[in-house]
Design an enzyme around this catalytic site. Sequence first.
Site, mmCIF file in Angstrom:
data_model
loop_
_atom_site.group_PDB
_atom_site.id
_atom_site.type_symbol
_atom_site.label_atom_id
_atom_site.label_comp_id
_atom_site.label_asym_id
_atom_site.label_seq_id
_atom_site.Cartn_x
_atom_site.Cartn_y
_atom_site.Cartn_z
ATOM 1 N N GLU A 1 -4.358 -9.151 0.577
ATOM 2 C CA GLU A 1 -4.758 -8.581 1.914
ATOM 3 C C GLU A 1 -6.090 -8.766 1.952
ATOM 4 O OE1 GLU A 1 -2.245 -5.845 3.836
ATOM 5 O OE2 GLU A 1 -3.834 -5.039 4.862
ATOM 6 N N GLU B 1 0.733 -1.214 0.005
ATOM 7 C CA GLU B 1 -0.017 0.057 -0.026
ATOM 8 C C GLU B 1 0.724 1.279 -0.041
ATOM 9 O OE1 GLU B 1 -3.180 -0.153 3.013
ATOM 10 O OE2 GLU B 1 -4.014 -2.027 2.195
HETATM 11 C C1 GAL Z 1 -4.106 -2.277 5.303
HETATM 12 C C2 GAL Z 1 -2.854 -2.298 5.705
HETATM 13 C C3 GAL Z 1 -2.391 -3.154 6.886
HETATM 14 C C4 GAL Z 1 -3.209 -2.916 7.893
HETATM 15 C C5 GAL Z 1 -4.497 -3.224 7.446
HETATM 16 C C6 GAL Z 1 -5.718 -3.222 8.730
HETATM 17 O O1 GAL Z 1 -4.456 -1.396 4.665
HETATM 18 O O2 GAL Z 1 -1.880 -2.930 4.776
HETATM 19 O O3 GAL Z 1 -0.937 -2.896 7.483
HETATM 20 O O4 GAL Z 1 -2.912 -1.569 8.302
HETATM 21 O O5 GAL Z 1 -5.080 -2.357 6.613
HETATM 22 O O6 GAL Z 1 -7.080 -3.399 8.083
#
Ligand code: GAL
Length: 829
Positions: free
Chosen positions: A516, A440
């Site tokens: 993710e 990100e």
């Molecule tokens: C994402 C990020 C992670 C964590 C997660 C929580 O955007 O890549 O590191 O912050 O959100 O939902």
Amino acid sequence: MKDILVRSGLLRGVVTGLLLAPSLMAAAQARQEYLLTSDWKFAKGDQPAAQQPNFKDAKWQTVSVPHDWAIYGPFSSTNDLQKVKIEQNNEKQATTKAGRTGGLPFIGTGWYRRQLTVPGFGPGKRAVLLFDGAMSDAHVFVNGQQVVVWPYGYNSFFVDVTAALQASGPNTLAVRLHNQPEASRWYPGAGLYRNVHLIVTNDVHIPVWGTYLTTPEINADYAKVKLRTQVEMPAGAAPALRLQTEIRDAAGRVVATLTTPLATTDGHTFEQNLVVPKPRLWSPETPVLYTASSKLFAGDQLQDEYETRFGIRSFTFEADKGFSLNGRPRKFKGVCNHHDLGPLGAAINMAALRRQLTLLKDMGCDAIRTSHNMPTPELVELCDEMGFMLMVESFDEWKAPKVKNGYSQYFDEWAEKDLVNMVHRDRNHPSVIMWSIGNEVPDQSTAGGGKIAKRLQDIVHREDPSRPVTMGMDRFDDDIKNNFASVLDVPGFNYKPHRYPEAYAKLPQGFLLGSETASTVSSRGVYKFPVVQAKEQRYPDNQSSSYDLEACSWSQVPDDEFVAQDELPYTLGEFVWTGFDYLGEPTPYDERWPSHSSYFGILDLAGLPKDRFYLYRARWNTTAPTLHLLPHWTWPGREGQTTPVFCYTSYPSAELFVNGKSQGRQTKTTTGMPQARYRLMWNEVKYEPGAIKVIAYDAQGKAVAEEEVRTAGQPHHIKLVADRTSLTADGQDLAYVTARVEDAQGNLCPEATNQLQFRVGGAGRFRAVANGDATNLELFHQPRMKAFQGQLVALVQTTNQAGAVQLKATSKGLKDGIIQLQTAKTAAK
Ligand code: GAL
């Protein structure tokens, strides 16, 4: 000095500095590797001239490494207080976030010092210090002279200290570390939190990470193994060298041998092509390993020995077909994990890592993303051995910052060096399937961001052409528009299941990864009513509901990703955020101290499974059935009120009974609302004390299993359950003992908050305790803590003495809990 000799020509075990017997020294002369674990002196705060040999450190604390100076607390809302607007969370204005990085005192400077006597060092020898990771901005000194600087706290680095060392010793090793405020989005840890190695070789030697092994051709009859080995030697030297390599299988049988003279092309690389007959392939289900043992000779003299452990496996990423391992299509059943180990902080420990992997294995998980940085090498080794596929990640930031003092300050100067070390260290591991160049990064939206992505990917390809590069992207429109996503070998999207079809249509690769996913929030054993699906839900007690229907504004519940993965053949699988809760990032309570650890984990900070564990297990574990009921059934005061009951199961249908009365049979659907496809739900159940029971039916309609949850009475006793009762007496091994507050019948008292005290007797010591409550400010290293939702986990560590260990848990008004453990000198798993 008492160092652990981990590898040498003939020796393994512990030696005591200069007391090493001369005869053994001669035998072990080719290479000796020590772990510098004991006798470190540590002080917090900057100390002028602490690098100097004559500096007086007698008053400093004596510690052993790995060591995390901040995990001992105390917690405070003022530790790294951040007033920030988190852009990637869609925040519109800056607010004060107290628990963002865990509320622990990791900011500032810390010094480590120790004496270094180097057995066998002298003319014709070289010595190297290898740091697996040092948090952060390491400045390393030998005898007062600075020998290396390495800013990024997650990376491994090494330095040749031959010129700075005195053969006659003792030498002084000093390390200054410094953590800036507002440098992280989570708890980074502090100090020498990973191992420090001392490696002594001859002048003519194979350097650190000096081999690169690939398996270019694999079929049922044979596998070709290509081994490239670097050699270093003093300038001007040109001895006639040869490298003798033996490949051994898992049982130690030699399956291939080859002796090769040094190639004249560049004068420092051996290239060996060996053939392993009838190879046994590595996979998560069959983690078969081989070892290439190389001996470097100058004439008849052994100069060095080097071992490269590897696996034989092939994989492909193909348009429209997705990912295949050893010719078989599969999707990643992955989790993202942070590096911290809950109550141990960032200080690595083999038993703690192994326990995490054991729990994930039981869930059916087969892949891990090391978010968002390089893992400890022990994790990679364990993934090789236990069978997990790894996405090894490098950065959370490139040039454009996310936090005030993050990696962006180092990016231009250090990104390439950091990537090179990451790849060189881990490129021989069969578990490593992909490299990730970032997560990100805001550069997705900046002009030139795509160029940076290409440059980083090219660096990784240059160092390892055998694996693809991915990254976690969150700025979907920019990624498509700026040709950012199209550059990557494997486009990875964070939280975008609803846009997969569009990405597939617009991108050239023909596949995509859920790099993710989910970010569902829940607190173990906590249930909120009424049961509704919601985003950004907050409650007065700073907990989230365990009905698994709550997520963040940008994230989803598990079922949403399941639908996309099941319906779209070009998806490669997912990496759920996260396997385990971690310190810091207490969303949705970022602004509400005392919350200071995450709610995202499938397992909590103590490693206890939340209900969600069983939702994933039902889907991922294809070898053992899952049948799990929620919520608990002890609700005094809720009589007659609607109390939905969910069942997470691998069976297609089940019938629910409340005190023997059927509530009807539910069957998973194949279409319609996501939850109905993956959960069995009885939404109208009225609470009455007693018991709920499900009877599960298989696809043929046969009743095959049942599960019951009963209403608990008053707390009566403490029950202790250890993950392992046979341990290794090495001073490191850990037993994780779950303490349950139970009623007289052995039911868990699901809301119990009793304060428990611990005492360890015999050949062990109390190490830490955690209860998984993200709002709990009790210290992990004190032998007392309140139960959270009836449970907590105490960690007992072995000593170097073999023997019996007893853990006793006491609490006012409860019968004691007692458990016996046994430690032995021989390794226990
Ligand atoms: C994402 C990020 C992670 C964590 C997660 C929580 O955007 O890549 O590191 O912050 O959100 O939902």
